[in-house]
Write an enzyme that holds these catalytic residues in place. Sequence first.
Site, PDB file in Angstrom:
ATOM      1  N   GLU A 191       0.823  -1.213   0.000  1.00 47.88           N
ATOM      2  CA  GLU A 191       0.000   0.000   0.000  1.00 47.88           C
ATOM      3  C   GLU A 191       0.857   1.263   0.000  1.00 47.88           C
ATOM      4  OE1 GLU A 191      -3.969  -1.710   2.285  1.00 47.88           O
ATOM      5  OE2 GLU A 191      -2.564  -0.489   3.424  1.00 47.88           O
ATOM      6  N   GLU A 267      -7.113  -6.865  -0.806  1.00 52.11           N
ATOM      7  CA  GLU A 267      -7.707  -6.920   0.529  1.00 52.11           C
ATOM      8  C   GLU A 267      -9.171  -6.513   0.408  1.00 52.11           C
ATOM      9  OE1 GLU A 267      -5.637  -4.395   3.258  1.00 52.11           O
ATOM     10  OE2 GLU A 267      -3.748  -5.505   3.131  1.00 52.11           O
TER      11      GLU A 267
END
Length: 621
Positions: A191, A267
Site C-alpha cells: 500500500e 484486501e
Amino acid sequence: MIDRRQLLRAATLGLATLSLPPLALAAMPGHGGTAAFGWRGQNFLLHGKPLVIRGGEMHIGRIPRAHWRARLRMLRAMGLNTVGTYLFWNLHEPRPGRFDFEGQNDIAAFVRIAQEEGVWVILRPGPYACAEWEFGGFPAWLLKTPDLRVRTNDPRFVAAATRYLEAVGGQLAPLQIHRGGPILMTQVENEYGSFGSDHGYLASIRDALRAAGFDGLLYTADGPTERMLGGGTLPDVLATVNFGDDAAGSFAAFARHRQGVPRMAGEFYPGWFDHWGERHHTAADPARVARNLQWMLERDISFSLYMFHGGTSFGFMNGANDSATEPYQPDTSSYDYGAPLDEAGRPTPAFHALRALIGGHLPAGETLPVVPPSPPMIAIAPVTLDASAPLQSLLGEPVRAVRPLTMEALDQAYGFVWYRARLPAAGKGVLQVGDVRDMALLYQDGRRLGTLDRRRGDTALELEVQAGVPLDLLVENLGRINYGPRMVDERKGLLGPVRFAGKPVLDWEMHPLPLDDLSALRFSPGTPAAPAFHRGRFVLDALGDSFIDMRGWGRGHVWINGHHLGRYWHIGPQQTLLVPAQWLRRGENEVVVLELERDAPPLRVQGLVDPVFETPDVVQG
C-alpha cells in the site's frame, strides 16, 4: 491498512490508464507434478487453466504455531483456496543482522503446512506490512539512527531492507510454485500509494526481491484512488486493489488505471480493528459483505479477505494510528477484527454465511470440505494473586545523560523507561515536555502526581513538588504508529526538552524496562502501591484455550507461564486476554499481572470460554 474514509471517494476519481503486456507462462513444478502460474488477459492461469483466487489473510505472529494447521483447515472449509500472510520484519530480525526463522517465526514451516493442506500462498514480505502491527513491522532499531527515514530511498534504510529480504529469500524463494512450493505471488512493499509516490524507492524493493530469489509473479496492492494506484504501482508489476465496499466502483476506478490484467481485491474487508477507548468492531454489515463478494464471485474476480482470522497481537506488538485529523490511537492486543474465524479460531455466523455463498460459486467438480471441530476451550477457575513485587525492584544501574534519551537511543525496542531527575525549583509550577510517547505516570517520593497522555496531546502538567526529591516519570510505549506519514519519526519515551517553572530540567537517570524477562522479580505477601506485579498460581488437569477476565483491574499487562499475553485497560473495549492452550500445562501454572494504576486491584482473575468486549462511558484512562 487502507483508511475507509479514503475508500468512500475512490469510485469518483479519474485514474490514468495503463496497460501491461501479459506475462509469459512457463511450465512450473507444483502440486501433483507440473504446474504453470501466471496470467493472460483478465485471467490468472494455473496449469494453463483459469484460476480464481479465493483467499483469506492470517499472520503467523498472531497465531500460536500449534494452531497453524487447524486454522488452515478452517480456511479450506470456508471455501477458500489461498492464504495471504504478511511477514513482520521486527520478528525475524530483532537485532541488526541477527535473523530468527525458528519456532514461532518459522515462516517456511507455515508455508509447507499450507501446501500439505492444499492451500496456495500469497506472500507479503514487506519490508513494510502495516497490519495494525507495531511500527508496521519495522524493527525499532532502525530508529536508533536519528535521521533515518523508513519507506524512502534513504540508502541506509534500503540497505537494511535489502539485507532482510535476502534472508527471507533464503527461507521462502525455494517454496515458490515454479520450484515445487505453494507460493503463487509475492507482494512488493505494501500500500505504498497511501504513503508516497517515490517509484525509485518502490523499484528498489522490487529489485531487492528479485535479487533475493523471488523470480515468480510479483504484485502490488493499493486502494482505489488516483493517488494510491498512481503512487503505489510499477509499470512492470501486476497491481491489485484494496477496498471494503463498492466492489463495482472500485474495479471501475481500477480499470481507469489498468486494463487487460486480472482483477483482484488484494484486501477485501469483512471486519475492522479496535482502538483502546472506542467501541468494539464486530463483523461488517453481512448484507454489504455478501453483496460485494457475490458481485466478485459472479464475475470470476479474485479476492483475499482481510482478515479471515485475525488472532492476537501478543506482547507489545500492537500498532497505533495517528493523523492530522485523528489523535494518537493505540490498537488493542486483540485482533479479532470481526473476522469469519474469531480470535480463538472458532467459526462465526459470518463464516457460515460466507461459506454458503462461496459454496454456490465453486468450479465444477469442487466441493466444500467438512467444517472441522472448533478448538477446545476451558474456563479457568478463579485464581487469587497472593504475592506481589514493586516494579521499582527491577531498576538497575541507570543510564545518565544531560537530557532525556529516547527508548531507541537506550537500545530498547518495547516496554517502559523509568526517567528520574531533580527539579530546578520547588512548590507549584508547570512541567513542560517536548513530547511523551506514549503514557507517563509521574511520581515524587512514591506519591503519584499525575499523568501525561499522548492520546490527549498532553505536553504540560501543573505540579506541586517538594525540594530536593527526584521526580520520576514511568513512560510506556503503547505501540508505534503503523500507518501514514507520521510513522517515520515514531521514537518512544520522553522527548525533550523538559522544563519546570520555566527552567530546564537536566541531568537525567534512565532505567530501561523492556520486561522481556521477569525472572529477577522477588515476590512476597502484601500489596504494594501501583505500579506493581502480582502473582498467582493455579492447577489444571485439562488444557484448552481460555480468555483471562481483567474486569475490575486498571491498566497493565499479563503473563501466563512466562508468555506475555498483551495489554489490558479498563477503558475497553477489550476486557479479556486470549490464553492459547499451548502456553498452559497440566499441573501448576503461574499468572503474573502488572498493574500500573490501581493501588487496590481485585487480586483475582479467572478464565472464560468467550471474550468480553465492553467500553465504559468514560473512555479516558
